[in-house]
Design a protein around this motif. Structure first.
Motif, PDB file in Angstrom:
ATOM      1  N   SER A  83      54.569  25.058  24.642  1.00 51.32           N
ATOM      2  CA  SER A  83      53.322  24.395  24.282  1.00 51.32           C
ATOM      3  C   SER A  83      53.394  22.918  24.635  1.00 51.32           C
ATOM      4  N   GLY A  84      52.339  22.397  25.325  1.00 51.74           N
ATOM      5  CA  GLY A  84      52.255  20.979  25.631  1.00 51.74           C
ATOM      6  C   GLY A  84      51.199  20.299  24.790  1.00 51.74           C
ATOM      7  N   ARG A  85      50.815  20.910  23.683  1.00 50.20           N
ATOM      8  CA  ARG A  85      49.754  20.356  22.854  1.00 50.20           C
ATOM      9  C   ARG A  85      50.228  19.096  22.153  1.00 50.20           C
ATOM     10  N   LEU A  86      49.368  18.105  22.175  1.00 53.40           N
ATOM     11  CA  LEU A  86      49.685  16.829  21.555  1.00 53.40           C
ATOM     12  C   LEU A  86      49.776  17.007  20.043  1.00 53.40           C
ATOM     13  N   PRO A  87      50.798  16.438  19.391  1.00 57.29           N
ATOM     14  CA  PRO A  87      50.891  16.572  17.926  1.00 57.29           C
ATOM     15  C   PRO A  87      49.744  15.834  17.252  1.00 57.29           C
ATOM     16  N   GLY A  88      49.481  16.212  16.015  1.00 54.69           N
ATOM     17  CA  GLY A  88      48.351  15.655  15.300  1.00 54.69           C
ATOM     18  C   GLY A  88      48.424  14.152  15.133  1.00 54.69           C
ATOM     19  N   TRP A  89      49.616  13.619  14.842  1.00 60.03           N
ATOM     20  CA  TRP A  89      49.724  12.183  14.628  1.00 60.03           C
ATOM     21  C   TRP A  89      49.417  11.397  15.895  1.00 60.03           C
ATOM     22  N   ALA A  90      49.850  11.904  17.051  1.00 61.15           N
ATOM     23  CA  ALA A  90      49.575  11.227  18.317  1.00 61.15           C
ATOM     24  C   ALA A  90      48.089  11.312  18.671  1.00 61.15           C
ATOM     25  N   ALA A  91      47.478  12.481  18.404  1.00 59.45           N
ATOM     26  CA  ALA A  91      46.046  12.613  18.651  1.00 59.45           C
ATOM     27  C   ALA A  91      45.251  11.660  17.760  1.00 59.45           C
ATOM     28  N   GLY A  92      45.654  11.537  16.495  1.00 58.75           N
ATOM     29  CA  GLY A  92      44.991  10.593  15.606  1.00 58.75           C
ATOM     30  C   GLY A  92      45.159   9.154  16.066  1.00 58.75           C
ATOM     31  N   LEU A  93      46.352   8.831  16.596  1.00 57.90           N
ATOM     32  CA  LEU A  93      46.588   7.480  17.119  1.00 57.90           C
ATOM     33  C   LEU A  93      45.680   7.186  18.304  1.00 57.90           C
ATOM     34  N   ALA A  94      45.505   8.183  19.195  1.00 58.19           N
ATOM     35  CA  ALA A  94      44.614   7.998  20.336  1.00 58.19           C
ATOM     36  C   ALA A  94      43.168   7.807  19.888  1.00 58.19           C
ATOM     37  N   LEU A  95      42.736   8.594  18.900  1.00 57.75           N
ATOM     38  CA  LEU A  95      41.371   8.435  18.392  1.00 57.75           C
ATOM     39  C   LEU A  95      41.195   7.068  17.737  1.00 57.75           C
ATOM     40  N   GLY A  96      42.223   6.621  17.036  1.00 59.87           N
ATOM     41  CA  GLY A  96      42.154   5.287  16.449  1.00 59.87           C
ATOM     42  C   GLY A  96      42.038   4.202  17.508  1.00 59.87           C
ATOM     43  N   ALA A  97      42.771   4.348  18.611  1.00 63.05           N
ATOM     44  CA  ALA A  97      42.666   3.380  19.705  1.00 63.05           C
ATOM     45  C   ALA A  97      41.276   3.373  20.302  1.00 63.05           C
ATOM     46  N   ALA A  98      40.653   4.554  20.412  1.00 66.68           N
ATOM     47  CA  ALA A  98      39.298   4.631  20.965  1.00 66.68           C
ATOM     48  C   ALA A  98      38.289   3.908  20.077  1.00 66.68           C
ATOM     49  N   ILE A  99      38.593   3.777  18.794  1.00 62.69           N
ATOM     50  CA  ILE A  99      37.678   3.083  17.877  1.00 62.69           C
ATOM     51  C   ILE A  99      38.014   1.596  17.781  1.00 62.69           C
ATOM     52  N   VAL A 100      39.303   1.274  17.676  1.00 62.85           N
ATOM     53  CA  VAL A 100      39.714  -0.096  17.391  1.00 62.85           C
ATOM     54  C   VAL A 100      39.676  -0.978  18.633  1.00 62.85           C
ATOM     55  N   VAL A 131      40.873  11.575  28.677  1.00 66.13           N
ATOM     56  CA  VAL A 131      41.214  12.608  29.664  1.00 66.13           C
ATOM     57  C   VAL A 131      42.628  13.132  29.414  1.00 66.13           C
ATOM     58  N   VAL A 132      43.557  12.223  29.146  1.00 68.62           N
ATOM     59  CA  VAL A 132      44.934  12.641  28.845  1.00 68.62           C
ATOM     60  C   VAL A 132      44.977  13.469  27.568  1.00 68.62           C
ATOM     61  N   VAL A 133      44.208  13.048  26.551  1.00 66.82           N
ATOM     62  CA  VAL A 133      44.154  13.809  25.306  1.00 66.82           C
ATOM     63  C   VAL A 133      43.592  15.206  25.555  1.00 66.82           C
ATOM     64  N   MET A 134      42.580  15.319  26.425  1.00 64.73           N
ATOM     65  CA  MET A 134      42.015  16.625  26.762  1.00 64.73           C
ATOM     66  C   MET A 134      43.047  17.497  27.454  1.00 64.73           C
ATOM     67  N   VAL A 135      43.780  16.918  28.394  1.00 71.80           N
ATOM     68  CA  VAL A 135      44.811  17.686  29.100  1.00 71.80           C
ATOM     69  C   VAL A 135      45.923  18.109  28.153  1.00 71.80           C
ATOM     70  N   ARG A 136      46.145  17.315  27.112  1.00 70.06           N
ATOM     71  CA  ARG A 136      47.166  17.630  26.116  1.00 70.06           C
ATOM     72  C   ARG A 136      46.659  18.604  25.043  1.00 70.06           C
ATOM     73  N   ARG A 137      45.599  19.324  25.327  1.00 70.70           N
ATOM     74  CA  ARG A 137      45.109  20.416  24.474  1.00 70.70           C
ATOM     75  C   ARG A 137      44.538  19.938  23.137  1.00 70.70           C
ATOM     76  N   ARG A 138      43.858  18.771  23.168  1.00 74.72           N
ATOM     77  CA  ARG A 138      43.153  18.294  21.980  1.00 74.72           C
ATOM     78  C   ARG A 138      41.704  17.989  22.357  1.00 74.72           C
ATOM     79  N   PRO A 139      40.909  19.030  22.683  1.00 77.57           N
ATOM     80  CA  PRO A 139      39.540  18.788  23.174  1.00 77.57           C
ATOM     81  C   PRO A 139      38.636  18.125  22.142  1.00 77.57           C
ATOM     82  N   TRP A 140      38.745  18.520  20.867  1.00 80.36           N
ATOM     83  CA  TRP A 140      37.873  17.928  19.853  1.00 80.36           C
ATOM     84  C   TRP A 140      38.158  16.448  19.670  1.00 80.36           C
ATOM     85  N   ILE A 141      39.418  16.078  19.692  1.00 76.77           N
ATOM     86  CA  ILE A 141      39.774  14.664  19.575  1.00 76.77           C
ATOM     87  C   ILE A 141      39.253  13.883  20.779  1.00 76.77           C
TER      88      ILE A 141
END
Length: 359
Positions: A83-100, A131-141
């Protein structure tokens, strides 16, 4: 160099280029330190998401490929691949960067410069991160990040301006990435299904080859047993002596044994069956599948005990049958005297149950 390393290198270079535009400001900014902090926060988050790899298990690659059917194909495919899915904490960090990051940049440059090139690079930068988050199997994030980017940029510079400066490109990138991932997943499922079908076809072909070999062996043995007798019958026009008739009856019984109970037979058992028939006994051999899962070594032991039992038999009629019982392999029943049916208990003079050998 692998394809993955090339793609990772391109992602790092592209995001670094986008972020570098933020350092090339052409007018004084109210809070340059905040601009630099936001830029490095973006780079740190993006490169972490790009370079992150799942922890490798030392047992990976040692498990066999599972057998799958049509219903469990997707589950087996997911289980068989790392599995190459991004862990939840990393996905949350990316979403936080998109906001901050967009808000921090806009605050750092001030309202008068929010549409300057050094202040709008985040439209492409956050799009690349998603795009990287999408490739890492986190489409909703990924889509939540795009929504946050659209809302933030629209608030600071207006919807039309944001769309014209790069927001459309970010949305398109993420959508194309999702379509590509779905296409790759579909191709992987088709490949797994094709592999399964090929495995099943190979199994059927091997089974047919084994059955053909068994049929060929039985035909050759039947010809070896009955061929000489048939040739003699044809040559004599059916006029046979008593000895020849006896040989024909023995050949007929041997053929029935080969067809009805092949797993019970070896050279010793065949010899004892022929001896019994020559002395006038009627022998019936029947294998009803009780020995199908017995290995060759165990089968050899059972045959040896059967040959020993037959060598001591003196019954006029013998019935040799495999047993469905879990502890009994073969049952040998001998009958003599006036009894004519299996219900005549007084006529049974031999009863032997050959048990499965303990291994």
């Amino acid at each position: 160099m692998s394809v993955r390393n090339i793609l990772v290198g391109l992602a790092l270079a592209f995001t670094a280029y986008l972020a570098a535009r933020g350092l090339w400001w052409t007018a004084p900014v109210p809070m340059p330190w905040l601009l630099v902090v936001a830029l490095f926060a973006y780079l740190g988050t993006t490169w972490l998401v790009v370079l992150w790899e799942p922890r490798k298990d030392g047992r990976a690659g040692t498990e066999p490929i599972p057998e799958v059917d049509g219903d469990g194909l997707d589950a087996a495919l997911v289980a068989a691949q790392p599995s190459g899915r991004l862990p939840g904490w990393a996905a949350g960090l990316a979403l936080g960067a998109a906001i901050v990051v967009p808000n921090a940049l806009s605050v750092a440059v001030g309202l008068d410069h929010v549409t300057a090139p050094y202040a709008t690079w985040y439209l492409g930068g956050i799009g690349a991160l998603m795009v990287v988050v999408m490739v890492r199997r986190r489409p909703w994030i990924a889509w939540l990040g795009i929504i946050a980017l659209a809302v933030t940029s629209s608030v600071w510079m207006g919807p039309l301006t944001a769309l014209g400066l790069g927001l459309v490109g970010s949305v398109v990138w993420v959508a194309v990435a999702q379509l590509l991932m779905r296409s790759l997943d579909r191709a992987a499922r088709d490949t797994a299904q094709l592999t399964t079908l090929q495995r099943q076809a190979s199994g059927v072909e091997a089974s047919q080859s084994v059955r053909q070999r068994e049929r060929r062996t039985k035909v050759q043995r039947a010809l070896a047993i009955a061929g000489p007798v048939l040739m003699r019958v044809v040559a004599e026009g059916g006029r046979l002596s008593e000895e020849e008739r006896l040989g024909a009856r023995i050949a007929e019984g041997s053929l029935r044994d080969e067809l009805r109970g092949p797993r019970l037979l070896d050279d010793a058992v065949r010899a004892e069956l022929e001896r019994l028939r020559r002395r006038g006994s009627s022998v019936t051999v029947l294998d009803e599948g009780g020995l199908d899962r017995v290995d060759d070594v165990t089968l050899s032991i059972i045959r040896g005990q059967l040959a020993e039992t037959l060598s001591e038999a003196t019954s006029e009629r013998l019935y040799v049958r495999t047993s469905p019982h879990e502890s009994v392999a073969v049952t040998v029943v001998g009958r003599s005297g006036a009894g004519t049916g299996l219900s005549d208990e007084d006529a049974v003079d031999l009863w032997r149950e050959i048990a499965h050998p303990r291994r």
